[in-house]
Design a protein around this motif. Sequence first.
Motif, PDB file in Angstrom:
ATOM      1  N   PRO A  76       0.769  -1.262  -0.065  1.00  0.00           N
ATOM      2  CA  PRO A  76      -0.127  -0.071  -0.189  1.00  0.00           C
ATOM      3  C   PRO A  76       0.861   1.620   0.018  1.00  0.00           C
ATOM      4  O   PRO A  76       1.721   1.614   0.529  1.00  0.00           O
ATOM      5  N   VAL A  77       0.316   2.288  -0.677  1.00  0.00           N
ATOM      6  CA  VAL A  77       0.677   3.616  -0.626  1.00  0.00           C
ATOM      7  C   VAL A  77      -0.565   4.359   0.027  1.00  0.00           C
ATOM      8  O   VAL A  77      -1.556   4.177  -0.330  1.00  0.00           O
ATOM      9  N   VAL A  78      -0.151   5.300   0.854  1.00  0.00           N
ATOM     10  CA  VAL A  78      -1.352   6.250   1.459  1.00  0.00           C
ATOM     11  C   VAL A  78      -0.861   7.648   1.088  1.00  0.00           C
ATOM     12  O   VAL A  78       0.254   8.191   1.281  1.00  0.00           O
ATOM     13  N   GLU A  79      -1.830   8.565   0.565  1.00  0.00           N
ATOM     14  CA  GLU A  79      -1.866  10.054   0.421  1.00  0.00           C
ATOM     15  C   GLU A  79      -2.761  10.586   1.505  1.00  0.00           C
ATOM     16  O   GLU A  79      -3.809  10.239   1.967  1.00  0.00           O
ATOM     17  N   LEU A  80      -1.922  11.466   1.955  1.00  0.00           N
ATOM     18  CA  LEU A  80      -2.781  12.399   3.131  1.00  0.00           C
ATOM     19  C   LEU A  80      -2.000  13.698   3.116  1.00  0.00           C
ATOM     20  O   LEU A  80      -0.798  14.117   3.518  1.00  0.00           O
ATOM     21  N   ASN A  81      -2.711  14.736   2.700  1.00  0.00           N
ATOM     22  CA  ASN A  81      -2.268  16.277   2.742  1.00  0.00           C
ATOM     23  C   ASN A  81      -1.173  16.386   2.073  1.00  0.00           C
ATOM     24  O   ASN A  81      -0.156  16.978   2.452  1.00  0.00           O
ATOM     25  N   ARG A  82      -1.204  15.933   0.936  1.00  0.00           N
ATOM     26  CA  ARG A  82      -0.098  16.117  -0.228  1.00  0.00           C
ATOM     27  C   ARG A  82       1.030  15.636   0.311  1.00  0.00           C
ATOM     28  O   ARG A  82       2.252  15.655  -0.166  1.00  0.00           O
ATOM     29  N   ARG A  83       0.977  14.515   1.224  1.00  0.00           N
ATOM     30  CA  ARG A  83       2.050  13.738   1.751  1.00  0.00           C
ATOM     31  C   ARG A  83       1.867  12.292   1.003  1.00  0.00           C
ATOM     32  O   ARG A  83       0.779  11.792   1.142  1.00  0.00           O
ATOM     33  N   ILE A  84       3.104  11.478   0.886  1.00  0.00           N
ATOM     34  CA  ILE A  84       2.966  10.209   0.342  1.00  0.00           C
ATOM     35  C   ILE A  84       3.579   9.333   1.526  1.00  0.00           C
ATOM     36  O   ILE A  84       4.945   9.578   2.033  1.00  0.00           O
ATOM     37  N   LEU A  85       2.877   8.446   2.041  1.00  0.00           N
ATOM     38  CA  LEU A  85       3.259   7.411   3.095  1.00  0.00           C
ATOM     39  C   LEU A  85       3.392   6.045   2.580  1.00  0.00           C
ATOM     40  O   LEU A  85       2.618   5.647   2.058  1.00  0.00           O
ATOM     41  N   THR A  86       4.634   5.468   2.824  1.00  0.00           N
ATOM     42  CA  THR A  86       4.750   4.143   2.247  1.00  0.00           C
ATOM     43  C   THR A  86       5.214   3.272   3.258  1.00  0.00           C
ATOM     44  O   THR A  86       5.538   3.578   4.712  1.00  0.00           O
ATOM     45  N   GLN A  87       5.347   2.040   3.081  1.00  0.00           N
ATOM     46  CA  GLN A  87       5.577   0.726   4.286  1.00  0.00           C
ATOM     47  C   GLN A  87       4.661   0.736   5.140  1.00  0.00           C
ATOM     48  O   GLN A  87       4.550   1.541   5.971  1.00  0.00           O
ATOM     49  N   SER A  88       3.819  -0.214   4.959  1.00  0.00           N
ATOM     50  CA  SER A  88       2.546  -0.394   5.751  1.00  0.00           C
ATOM     51  C   SER A  88       2.603  -0.442   7.312  1.00  0.00           C
ATOM     52  O   SER A  88       1.979   0.139   7.937  1.00  0.00           O
TER      53      SER A  88
END
Length: 230
Positions: A76-88
């Motif tokens: 998974p990749v998560v987008e939140l507030n123009r940030r990209i979060l990786t590594q579940s």
Amino acid sequence: MPTTKRCLTESDANRAIGGVPTIHYFDFQSRGRGQVLRLLWEDAGIAYEDIRYSFQEYPEYKKTRIAGMNPTGHIPVVELNRRILTQSYAILRHFARQLGKYDGETEEGKYWADAMCDIGIDWRTLFVNAFFSPQKDKTYPEHCETVRPRFLQGLETHLKTHDLSKTGPYVLGKSVTYADFVIYQVLHDEGLTQDRRKGMKDYPRLIQLVDAVESRPNVKTFLQSDRYLG
């Protein structure tokens, strides 16, 4: 085309994490590393956007849309507030800290949640390698006969003997953590939470953890909703 679904209604928990996260993951029923994130969000009452890719279409999106967010091409990749979060699992710990719960209140508790999560990660890696192997007919039965019992017994022993785990149904006793969702999900994906826990009959402490997770009000509602896909 990927499917997109808005889940839940914005809450104080969304404000705590800074908005409505969007998850990119496989359309793999209610399974996998992406599902662990959904479980945490459902339990916390966090509204989220769920974007799912079929296994057939993902290779093309991996080279374009996903590669633009994560150079490894992994989800998974998560987008939140123009940030990209990786590594579940890093994402799980990140949201646990933002919410001020789900990861223990003491340093010992945080360590133990992390340690039990890491056992779940080790198990999942071996499970995925066996289940998605080109020789699955050989590798997965071998996994079920050797690897799976080793991890079941290891987790059972830890939960029965650690001072924190002995005080309640969860990894940290009476307080749920992200590690409980990690352990629950690998048990679920191995087909052990279904069929009246038949595959877990020799591991009563793990059954206790599974029952406690599934009895949490928001998780119970989720498991009975059309958002849960089996």
